[in-house]
Design a protein around this motif. Structure first.
Motif, PDB file in Angstrom:
ATOM      1  N   UNK A 188      10.249  -1.432   9.345  1.00 41.30           N
ATOM      2  CA  UNK A 188      10.647  -2.558  10.188  1.00 41.30           C
ATOM      3  C   UNK A 188      12.158  -2.639  10.360  1.00 41.30           C
ATOM      4  N   UNK A 189      12.882  -2.589   9.272  1.00 34.74           N
ATOM      5  CA  UNK A 189      14.330  -2.837   9.326  1.00 34.74           C
ATOM      6  C   UNK A 189      15.053  -1.744  10.113  1.00 34.74           C
ATOM      7  N   UNK A 240      20.615  -3.127   0.193  1.00 35.57           N
ATOM      8  CA  UNK A 240      21.645  -2.279   0.773  1.00 35.57           C
ATOM      9  C   UNK A 240      21.678  -2.388   2.283  1.00 35.57           C
ATOM     10  N   UNK A 241      22.225  -1.359   2.930  1.00 38.69           N
ATOM     11  CA  UNK A 241      22.380  -1.408   4.384  1.00 38.69           C
ATOM     12  C   UNK A 241      21.096  -1.095   5.137  1.00 38.69           C
ATOM     13  N   UNK A 242      20.161  -0.345   4.505  1.00 35.67           N
ATOM     14  CA  UNK A 242      18.937  -0.007   5.238  1.00 35.67           C
ATOM     15  C   UNK A 242      17.677  -0.012   4.389  1.00 35.67           C
ATOM     16  N   UNK A 243      17.768  -0.420   3.118  1.00 38.55           N
ATOM     17  CA  UNK A 243      16.580  -0.466   2.280  1.00 38.55           C
ATOM     18  C   UNK A 243      15.681  -1.636   2.632  1.00 38.55           C
ATOM     19  N   UNK A 244      14.382  -1.427   2.507  1.00 38.38           N
ATOM     20  CA  UNK A 244      13.417  -2.483   2.841  1.00 38.38           C
ATOM     21  C   UNK A 244      12.101  -2.230   2.137  1.00 38.38           C
ATOM     22  N   UNK A 245      11.367  -3.297   1.882  1.00 39.08           N
ATOM     23  CA  UNK A 245       9.994  -3.174   1.395  1.00 39.08           C
ATOM     24  C   UNK A 245       9.217  -4.386   1.895  1.00 39.08           C
ATOM     25  N   UNK A 271      -8.468   4.855  -4.666  1.00 38.40           N
ATOM     26  CA  UNK A 271      -7.253   4.332  -5.290  1.00 38.40           C
ATOM     27  C   UNK A 271      -6.048   5.064  -4.724  1.00 38.40           C
ATOM     28  N   UNK A 272      -4.873   4.446  -4.916  1.00 32.65           N
ATOM     29  CA  UNK A 272      -3.667   4.917  -4.230  1.00 32.65           C
ATOM     30  C   UNK A 272      -2.422   4.789  -5.099  1.00 32.65           C
ATOM     31  N   UNK A 273      -1.532   5.765  -4.989  1.00 28.16           N
ATOM     32  CA  UNK A 273      -0.138   5.588  -5.386  1.00 28.16           C
ATOM     33  C   UNK A 273       0.594   5.441  -4.063  1.00 28.16           C
ATOM     34  N   UNK A 274       0.879   4.206  -3.683  1.00 31.03           N
ATOM     35  CA  UNK A 274       1.240   3.951  -2.287  1.00 31.03           C
ATOM     36  C   UNK A 274       2.628   3.357  -2.088  1.00 31.03           C
ATOM     37  N   UNK A 275       2.942   2.316  -2.822  1.00 29.28           N
ATOM     38  CA  UNK A 275       4.147   1.552  -2.528  1.00 29.28           C
ATOM     39  C   UNK A 275       5.412   2.404  -2.660  1.00 29.28           C
ATOM     40  N   UNK A 276       6.326   2.253  -1.693  1.00 32.37           N
ATOM     41  CA  UNK A 276       7.610   2.934  -1.769  1.00 32.37           C
ATOM     42  C   UNK A 276       7.701   4.238  -1.009  1.00 32.37           C
ATOM     43  N   UNK A 277       6.546   4.785  -0.554  1.00 29.53           N
ATOM     44  CA  UNK A 277       6.565   6.050   0.181  1.00 29.53           C
ATOM     45  C   UNK A 277       6.277   7.261  -0.681  1.00 29.53           C
ATOM     46  N   UNK A 278       5.379   7.118  -1.656  1.00 33.42           N
ATOM     47  CA  UNK A 278       5.062   8.204  -2.582  1.00 33.42           C
ATOM     48  C   UNK A 278       4.643   9.478  -1.856  1.00 33.42           C
ATOM     49  N   UNK A 279       3.683   9.343  -0.945  1.00 32.70           N
ATOM     50  CA  UNK A 279       3.182  10.515  -0.235  1.00 32.70           C
ATOM     51  C   UNK A 279       4.227  11.142   0.659  1.00 32.70           C
ATOM     52  N   UNK A 280       5.075  10.315   1.253  1.00 33.62           N
ATOM     53  CA  UNK A 280       6.126  10.833   2.132  1.00 33.62           C
ATOM     54  C   UNK A 280       7.079  11.738   1.354  1.00 33.62           C
TER      55      UNK A 280
END
Length: 654
Positions: free
Chosen positions: A459-460, A490-495, A204-213
């Motif tokens: 990507x963006x 915004x100017x650089x947000x992406x998902x 299992x993962x807490x993944x979306x959004x860049x949690x680990x980063x």
């Protein structure tokens, strides 16, 4: 409500435990939003990896009960990808975490070296330990330990070195991989442990959004190990008692609790009508030719060819899964007592729809044995599989079209990335493409080439760099971003959206890439109707994340939440009003951070929406898109956001 909070400052390894009480805070998003907005004001941070971007994680108010699905571990932070405050949840892990005896953990500051945090409770006392590891040693483990790599190798290393710290207590490990060191797409990984052994298929993962980063790059925390013997005490009725809990649930549903749970979760366990189960088993037959393939090229592939590609997906993807995972009953769960056993596995691989879709058909592989290679590599490197799969599909198309060269990216070959390959040589093309996705995962995770480092930004952002760096490769008015599929903010947000051809997935909302939207594929609604359905979904998706309740149980849990708050805590919660209030706060946070709705800057997304009107049977909008595609897309988006703003009493417009 009152919560116990453990505050950890990595700068000086300081630890503080406090009781926090506020009447309008019922769960972890409530609390994290209060901290980020009112205390740390993280909307002012230009760098998402600033150590003041506090990582808040913990359990919901019903963890410790006997109710299945109530033990998701929730992480909340300012996202390096999407820009606003973002929740990410990990199934089952709060079952072990709740035995530590605290509700929430707040991590601030940054350790000098990669740090492993241990949280224990022997039944009387909370213990916190810090263990540092040299970065070179960590990378060595990620590259290979006991014939495994990445998060799997690191998990085994942590078991081997820290199991004795728990003295027979049940514990769990949450850790990161190299993707968290070198990209914005890092995830936090965890597996169920049983008698010190990793349970196959329980990933299992807490993944979306860049949690680990954020966990690693902002705080230098690479693993959290937790377990103990503490027991939850509810202030009113004891919902740890099966007798009490059954009375509450059956009082609402007017039928036996076990029967209610079984009926409402049939898709995720086993559907006897379809003779399959789980998200993978259920979604592919349902989606038909709307399945995302080849970097979302569906608008350009004739319907008859998409139907044939889907037939190949069923033959080479779905049928082997059904034979090897469903018929054999290779089923398990996320680590908490739950009868749904939603996790299906085969040949040692946990198989769910989103990871296998993003790094499979979307990335040019429709043979499940080929995708085993790509998905395992992406998971091992510790990526959010959805974000990476969407990015990998984009890169493979760029390489196929010659806009990027294989050697620049670090790939050994060009992909077979066209519809004829999936129609005429599905196995051969899948094997080649999946191998390239696995190569790309390693190149990006370890930042092995200059282009791979750029791709790790998403990507963006990468598209903007490539537009300048390789502008001589583009046609007039063309952008690398035009080939990408993401929801911008915004100017650089992406998902990268979830893996459904659904119009609601592309709308810039305060939270996207999860299910806080209307994500039904094959439907094209009037913009005002879409906005209403988005809000209706978001109001309860907010609650499932806020209280760490698995959304697979939403069919029966939704109607008992209010009663549970009253019986267990004596709180009369106005569910929808509170959710509206908190979504308004999330919107205000995003705006203060500089992340507001923008029009789509990818022609691929506009084409998906325009073609969706035609494919999904809305003739009036389809005709309008044919006459003025971009202008019509702008009007549609403005009307969706206008109605969304009206319902929530906010200003969330372009």
């Amino acid at each position: 409500m009152e919560f116990s909070v453990l505050k950890i400052n990595l700068d000086g390894k300081n630890v503080e435990i406090e009781k926090f009480e506020r009447e309008d805070i019922y769960g972890i998003i409530d609390y994290a939003l209060y901290l980020h907005d009112e205390v740390y004001r993280t909307y002012e941070l230009d760098d998402p990896y600033d150590p003041n971007n506090v990582m808040v994680f913990g359990k919901g108010p019903f963890a410790g009960s006997i109710l299945p699905g109530t033990h998701r571990l929730v992480f909340v932070y300012k996202s390096p990808l999407y820009g606003g405050l973002f929740p990410s949840t990990m199934g089952g892990a709060a079952y072990q975490f709740q035995k530590v005896g605290i509700d929430f953990v707040v991590i601030e500051g940054k350790g000098e070296k990669p740090t492993v945090i241990l949280l224990t409770n022997d039944g009387e006392r909370l213990g916190v330990e810090f263990h540092e590891i040299e970065l070179e040693k960590l990378i060595e483990i990620w590259r290979g330990y006991k014939e495994e790599e990445g998060v799997y190798a690191f998990t085994q290393y942590l078991i081997d070195n820290f199991a004795d710290k728990f003295n027979g207590m049940e514990y769990r490990i949450a850790c990161v991989g190299p993707a968290s060191l070198n990209s914005n797409m890092g995830a936090v990984f965890s597996q169920t442990l049983r008698k010190g052994e990793r349970v196959v298929g329980s990933d299992d993962w807490a993944a979306r959004g860049g949690t680990g980063s954020v966990l690693m790059r902002a705080h230098n925390v690479v693993a959290i190990i937790f377990g103990g013997k503490a027991k939850k005490k509810f202030p009113k009725e004891d919902i740890g008692s099966i007798k009490v809990t059954k009375q509450i649930v059956e009082g609402v549903h007017k039928k036996p609790m076990n029967e209610v749970i079984s009926e409402k979760t049939v898709k995720y366990k086993y559907n006897p009508k379809l003779k399959t189960g789980g998200t993978f088993g259920g979604n592919y037959p349902a989606e038909g030719d709307f399945v995302p393939v080849l970097n979302w090229q569906m608008p350009y592939i004739p319907k008859e060819d998409r139907i044939k590609i889907h037939e190949n997906i069923m033959k080479y993807y779905w049928e082997p899964f059904n034979k090897e995972a469903i018929e054999t009953k290779n089923w398990t769960n996320c680590g908490e007592p739950c009868p749904v056993v939603c996790k299906k596995f085969r040949k040692g691989h946990h198989v769910e729809y989103e990871p296998y879709e993003a790094n499979g058909p979307l990335s040019g592989s429709i043979d499940i044995y080929a995708s085993d290679i790509s998905v395992h590599a992406v998971d091992a490197m510790g990526f959010d599989a959805i974000s990476f799969g969407g990015t990998a599909a984009w890169v493979l198309e760029l390489v196929y079209k010659g806009l990027l060269q294989p050697e620049e990216v670090g790939l050994s070959d060009r992909p077979d990335f066209d519809k004829d390959s999936l129609l005429l040589k599905p196995v051969e093309a899948s094997e080649k493409n999946a191998k390239l996705v696995a190569e790309l995962a390693h190149r990006v995770a370890f930042a092995e080439t200059e282009v791979a480092k750029i791709i790790g930004e998403g990507i963006r952002r990468a598209g903007e760099v490539f537009d300048e760096k390789f502008k001589d490769r583009l046609g007039y008015g063309e952008s690398f971003k035009d080939y990408g599929v993401y929801t911008p903010l915004g100017s650089n947000g992406e998902i990268v959206p979830t893996m459904y051809w659904a119009i609601g997935n592309y709308i810039p909302l305060p939270i996207q890439g999860r299910y806080w939207t209307f994500y039904q594929f094959g439907v094209f609604l009037e913009p005002e109707e879409l906005a209403n359905k988005i809000v209706a979904s978001a109001l309860y998706e907010y609650w499932y994340d806020n209280i760490g309740w698995c959304r697979f149980h939403r069919g029966w849990a939704k109607s008992v939440l209010k009663a549970l708050f009253m019986e267990a805590y004596g709180k009369n919660v106005e569910m929808e009003e509170h959710a509206k209030k908190m979504i308004r706060k999330l919107i205000n946070f995003a705006k203060k951070a500089g992340y507001e709705p923008v029009f789509w800057d990818s022609m691929r997304v506009i084409d998906l929406i325009a073609k969706g009107a035609e494919e999904f049977g809305n003739e009036r909008w389809a005709e309008r898109f044919k006459k003025e595609k971009v202008a019509t897309a702008k009007e549609y988006l403005r009307r969706v956001l206008g109605e969304y703003s009206r319902i929530l009493s906010v200003d969330w417009v372009i």
